[in-house]
Design an enzyme around this catalytic site. Structure first.
Site, PDB file in Angstrom:
ATOM      1  N   CYS A   2      -1.977  -3.735 -17.753  1.00  0.00           N
ATOM      2  CA  CYS A   2      -2.413  -4.102 -19.083  1.00  0.00           C
ATOM      3  C   CYS A   2      -3.885  -3.735 -19.266  1.00  0.00           C
ATOM      4  O   CYS A   2      -4.702  -3.918 -18.375  1.00  0.00           O
ATOM      5  CB  CYS A   2      -2.271  -5.583 -19.411  1.00  0.00           C
ATOM      6  N   ARG A  27      -3.058   1.877 -17.532  1.00  0.00           N
ATOM      7  CA  ARG A  27      -2.890   0.532 -16.990  1.00  0.00           C
ATOM      8  C   ARG A  27      -1.569  -0.100 -17.404  1.00  0.00           C
ATOM      9  O   ARG A  27      -1.206  -1.179 -16.946  1.00  0.00           O
ATOM     10  CB  ARG A  27      -4.034  -0.362 -17.463  1.00  0.00           C
ATOM     11  N   TRP A  74       1.777  -3.714 -19.645  1.00  0.00           N
ATOM     12  CA  TRP A  74       2.703  -3.484 -18.533  1.00  0.00           C
ATOM     13  C   TRP A  74       3.407  -4.816 -18.319  1.00  0.00           C
ATOM     14  O   TRP A  74       2.792  -5.800 -17.915  1.00  0.00           O
ATOM     15  CB  TRP A  74       1.930  -3.065 -17.280  1.00  0.00           C
ATOM     16  N   ASN A 100      -4.962  -9.891 -20.064  1.00  0.00           N
ATOM     17  CA  ASN A 100      -4.579  -9.128 -18.881  1.00  0.00           C
ATOM     18  C   ASN A 100      -4.595 -10.084 -17.698  1.00  0.00           C
ATOM     19  O   ASN A 100      -5.605 -10.741 -17.454  1.00  0.00           O
ATOM     20  CB  ASN A 100      -5.576  -7.977 -18.670  1.00  0.00           C
ATOM     21  N   GLY A 101      -3.457 -10.169 -16.991  1.00  0.00           N
ATOM     22  CA  GLY A 101      -3.369 -11.068 -15.842  1.00  0.00           C
ATOM     23  C   GLY A 101      -2.061 -11.822 -15.888  1.00  0.00           C
ATOM     24  O   GLY A 101      -1.119 -11.421 -16.588  1.00  0.00           O
ATOM     25  N   GLU A 473       3.083   9.328   2.587  1.00  0.00           N
ATOM     26  CA  GLU A 473       2.361   9.556   1.341  1.00  0.00           C
ATOM     27  C   GLU A 473       3.115  10.563   0.459  1.00  0.00           C
ATOM     28  O   GLU A 473       3.228  10.375  -0.755  1.00  0.00           O
ATOM     29  CB  GLU A 473       0.933  10.021   1.644  1.00  0.00           C
ATOM     30  N   LYS A 477       4.733   9.789  -3.259  1.00  0.00           N
ATOM     31  CA  LYS A 477       4.374  10.610  -4.423  1.00  0.00           C
ATOM     32  C   LYS A 477       5.628  11.108  -5.126  1.00  0.00           C
ATOM     33  O   LYS A 477       5.748  11.037  -6.341  1.00  0.00           O
ATOM     34  CB  LYS A 477       3.530  11.792  -3.944  1.00  0.00           C
ATOM     35  N   GLU A 480       7.712   8.273  -6.793  1.00  0.00           N
ATOM     36  CA  GLU A 480       6.952   7.631  -7.861  1.00  0.00           C
ATOM     37  C   GLU A 480       7.040   8.394  -9.181  1.00  0.00           C
ATOM     38  O   GLU A 480       7.201   7.795 -10.241  1.00  0.00           O
ATOM     39  CB  GLU A 480       5.489   7.558  -7.384  1.00  0.00           C
ATOM     40  N   HIS A 496      18.755   7.755  15.093  1.00  0.00           N
ATOM     41  CA  HIS A 496      19.045   6.341  15.358  1.00  0.00           C
ATOM     42  C   HIS A 496      19.604   5.638  14.127  1.00  0.00           C
ATOM     43  O   HIS A 496      19.558   4.424  14.034  1.00  0.00           O
ATOM     44  CB  HIS A 496      17.785   5.644  15.876  1.00  0.00           C
ATOM     45  N   LYS A 593      -1.373   2.193 -13.308  1.00  0.00           N
ATOM     46  CA  LYS A 593      -2.374   2.661 -12.346  1.00  0.00           C
ATOM     47  C   LYS A 593      -3.015   1.517 -11.567  1.00  0.00           C
ATOM     48  O   LYS A 593      -3.075   1.536 -10.363  1.00  0.00           O
ATOM     49  CB  LYS A 593      -3.440   3.442 -13.119  1.00  0.00           C
TER      50      LYS A 593
HETATM   51  O1  M6R Z   1      -6.328   1.305  -6.768  1.00  0.00           O
HETATM   52  P1  M6R Z   1      -5.655   1.166  -5.453  1.00  0.00           P
HETATM   53  O2  M6R Z   1      -5.967   2.299  -4.527  1.00  0.00           O
HETATM   54  O3  M6R Z   1      -5.916  -0.157  -4.800  1.00  0.00           O
HETATM   55  O4  M6R Z   1      -4.105   1.236  -5.756  1.00  0.00           O
HETATM   56  C1  M6R Z   1      -3.179   1.006  -4.742  1.00  0.00           C
HETATM   57  C2  M6R Z   1      -1.801   1.434  -5.165  1.00  0.00           C
HETATM   58  O5  M6R Z   1      -1.372   0.702  -6.266  1.00  0.00           O
HETATM   59  C3  M6R Z   1      -1.763   2.922  -5.512  1.00  0.00           C
HETATM   60  O6  M6R Z   1      -2.220   3.710  -4.467  1.00  0.00           O
HETATM   61  C4  M6R Z   1      -0.318   3.362  -5.861  1.00  0.00           C
HETATM   62  O7  M6R Z   1       0.483   3.258  -4.724  1.00  0.00           O
HETATM   63  C5  M6R Z   1      -0.346   4.778  -6.416  1.00  0.00           C
HETATM   64  N1  M6R Z   1       0.255   4.774  -7.701  1.00  0.00           N
HETATM   65  C6  M6R Z   1       0.356   5.757  -5.556  1.00  0.00           C
HETATM   66  O8  M6R Z   1       0.293   7.043  -6.068  1.00  0.00           O
END
Ligand code: M6R
Length: 598
Positions: A2, A27, A74, A100-101, A473, A477, A480, A496, A593
């Site tokens: 948010c 956000r 969000w 927000n929260g 990672e 990606k 996501e 396994h 984000k």
């Molecule tokens: O702002 P941050 O690095 O603390 O965020 C952590 C995760 O939310 C962030 O890395 C998330 O996993 C990404 N969207 C991955 O691409």
């Protein structure tokens, strides 16, 4: 999670708020809304969907407004819909709020209000704030706002309009970020500084339990007891260039292309003369027996990647997901140092984990990309990354900058522990070589692979040692932003259990950058091929393996730093796959984000 915005000033409020909402959209983007004073009334428009939907809905509206609040959502409580979108009005339409929260005690507060006859319009936790303000018996609006902090539990950044107080905005914050921006002809409130770039020259980061009252162009700051505080503004140096997409269609593409620059700038930050490492006392490092790295998502993966590098230097590092670390039966180990990684510096789980470490008097170091962030304020020491603003939800250049800062940190620890005069220059030269190679790296093969992935149901990424960390990672990606089910595995673990899932609808992406592990990894390739999967292999070694369908050659560099190289084409693979699937890589489904809720 948010984004909230407030504006009061000489410019049209609609234009200022909508522009800023677009910059805050990363956000959250399931609904958005705007409420302004118009002809001394509170006028509200809110819509399910992205900010662009709201912009269309507001086309001929709010023509005379110069003060208002906006929100991009969000969803946490209540599905994405017009009615659950913010701003929320009190029952009598005299109070408007954006939040927000999470209000953790909203059910009991709502229950009490309902018992007394208040009717709610939404399913959100936030609406309770507007209703509480309406019902408050306090003699002034300022006192009503102060009273909120005694009633609400959880996290909140809230901006408030009272119909009776035309062209005034109130704000309060606890555990969620809120920033006051000052321009010559107006004042802004914003969830983050990015939305103020190009609008204000100075900003103030609100402290916990701060209360702000803006009355036209006068602004007053109070602590939770309504004692007046001075506002200490700081200059805003970022430019609109830093946050523009430039000629790129998506932020994610621009940000992948900025990876070499992010590595270079971060490394420069660690040059001996201005070394943030030297601010960490050598005594602390000398006496440290355990290093724990804590983060979420990509930030956690960066920590995991670096733990392999650390081990090569006989430094042992444990990695924890922040959301789990907080609830660990606390280790309370002697001489522990905790390192928190976060691009935004606002991730709620990471912040809470850091607070927990502080409660136990553990020295804390943060690796963050946002100088004004909450984590920077809380930590004992800061290792800044210089990736520049990262807007796409999927983290790319920030990851590369995080591991850069941590390579430098581990080298520093190694030198101190071994009584060596620490010079980061060798690392700097090696990283410079990597950047040069990445800049000229031909990624055209990735396009073809992405085209093939678009119809695939399952993708596995496998590797051994540090290549497993890169697999994690790369897998994050891909899932996501392309919505393809994907998993990362140690290459040796396939047999396994997971081999049961390997068939002709599966693609396995093998990362093999460590010479001593290559042969064993190749064994896994044959096992996979025998089950009908398509195999794509990334390596810098000259190999010819008939079981590999597509070989992606990586630039050759120091093997210990190959994680910096191997992730690069895989970030691009995720991006291109999302494009082939017709998805918006910058705004993946269900995500946001900055994850400012626990
Ligand atoms: O702002 P941050 O690095 O603390 O965020 C952590 C995760 O939310 C962030 O890395 C998330 O996993 C990404 N969207 C991955 O691409």
């Amino acid at each position: 999670m948010c984004g909230i915005i407030g504006y009061i000033g000489a410019k049209p409020a609609k234009q200022e708020i909508l522009q800023s909402l677009q910059l805050l959209e990363y956000r959250g983007y399931d609904s958005a809304g705007l409420c302004c004073f118009e002809n001394d009334k509170l006028k509200l428009i809110k819509k399910k969907g992205k900010v662009s939907t709201l912009i269309t809905a507001c086309e001929n509206e709010f023509v005379t407004a110069h003060c208002g609040i906006g929100h991009t959502r969000w969803a946490t409580h209540g599905d994405p819909s017009d009615k659950n979108a913010h701003p929320h009005l009190s029952e009598n339409n005299n109070v408007a709020i954006v939040h927000n929260g999470i209000i953790e005690n909203f059910e009991s507060l709502k229950g009490n209000l309902q018992k007394n006859g208040t009717r709610f319009r939404s399913e959100t936790d936030s609406e309770v704030i507007a209703q509480l303000l309406q019902k408050s018996k306090c003699e002034s609006e300022l006192k009503k706002v102060q009273e909120l902090s005694t009633l609400l539990k959880g996290s909140y950044a809230i901006a408030i309009l009272f119909k009776e107080l035309s062209n005034q905005i109130f704000a309060i914050k606890k555990n969620s970020p809120l920033i006051l921006g000052k321009a010559n002809d107006g004042l802004y409130l914003s969830s983050d500084v990015n939305a103020l770039i190009g609008k204000t020259s100075e900003y103030y980061i609100m402290q916990e339990n701060d209360i702000i009252w803006i009355d036209n162009q006068d602004v007053y700051l109070f602590d939770s007891n309504l004692r007046a505080k001075d506002i200490e503004y700081q200059p805003l140096t970022l430019t609109t260039q830093d946050i523009s997409r430039g000629t790129f269609e998506h932020y994610m593409h621009k940000e992948i292309m900025q990876v070499p620059q992010a590595i270079e700038l971060t490394m420069t930050e660690f040059e001996p003369m201005q070394n943030p490492l030297t601010r960490i006392p050598a005594e602390l490092i000398k006496s440290a027996e355990h290093f724990s790295i804590i983060g979420c998502g990509t930030a956690y993966n960066a920590g995991n990647t670096i733990s392999y590098y650390a081990r090569q230097r006989d430094i042992f590092v444990d990695c924890y997901y922040a959301s789990e670390y907080r609830y660990e039966k606390f280790l309370s180990r002697k001489n522990e140092v905790c390192i928190f990684i976060s691009q935004s510096g606002e991730t709620a789980d990471t912040i809470e984990a850091l607070k927990k470490a502080k409660e136990h008097n553990i020295p804390t170091i943060v690796v963050t990309n946002v100088a004004s962030s909450t984590l920077n304020k809380l930590a004992d020491y800061i290792l800044p990354t210089k990736a520049g603003p990262e807007i796409a939800v999927a983290s790319t250049k920030a990851y590369s900058a995080q591991i850069t800062a941590l390579y430098a940190f581990i080298d520093y620890v190694y030198c101190i522990k071994n009584g060596i005069n620490c010079r980061s220059c060798i690392l700097k030269d090696k990283l410079k070589d990597i950047c040069d190679k990445l800049k000229s790296y031909d990624l055209s093969i990735i396009d073809n692979i992405a085209n093939q992935l678009k119809n695939i149901e399952r993708v596995f990424f496998i590797g051994r040692g540090v290549d497993f960390a890169t697999s994690q990672e790369a897998s994050l990606k891909l899932k996501e932003i392309s919505n393809i089910h994907s998993e990362a595995l140690y290459a040796g673990e396939l047999k396994h259990g997971t081999l049961a899932l390997i068939d002709e609808n599966t693609v396995v992406i093998v990362i093999a950058t460590q010479k001593e592990l290559l042969e064993k990894t190749i064994n896994s390739v044959y096992e996979i091929k025998a089950r009908g999967a398509k195999v794509i292999m990334l390596t810098q070694f000259e190999v010819s393996i008939d079981a590999v369908d597509i070989l992606v050659s990586l630039p050759q560099t120091d093997q210990l730093l190959m994680a910096e190289v191997s992730i690069y084409p895989l970030q691009m693979l995720a991006y291109k796959t999302a494009l082939y699937k017709g998805l918006d890589p910058d705004k993946p489904r269900n995500l946001a984000k900055s994850v400012t809720v626990e």
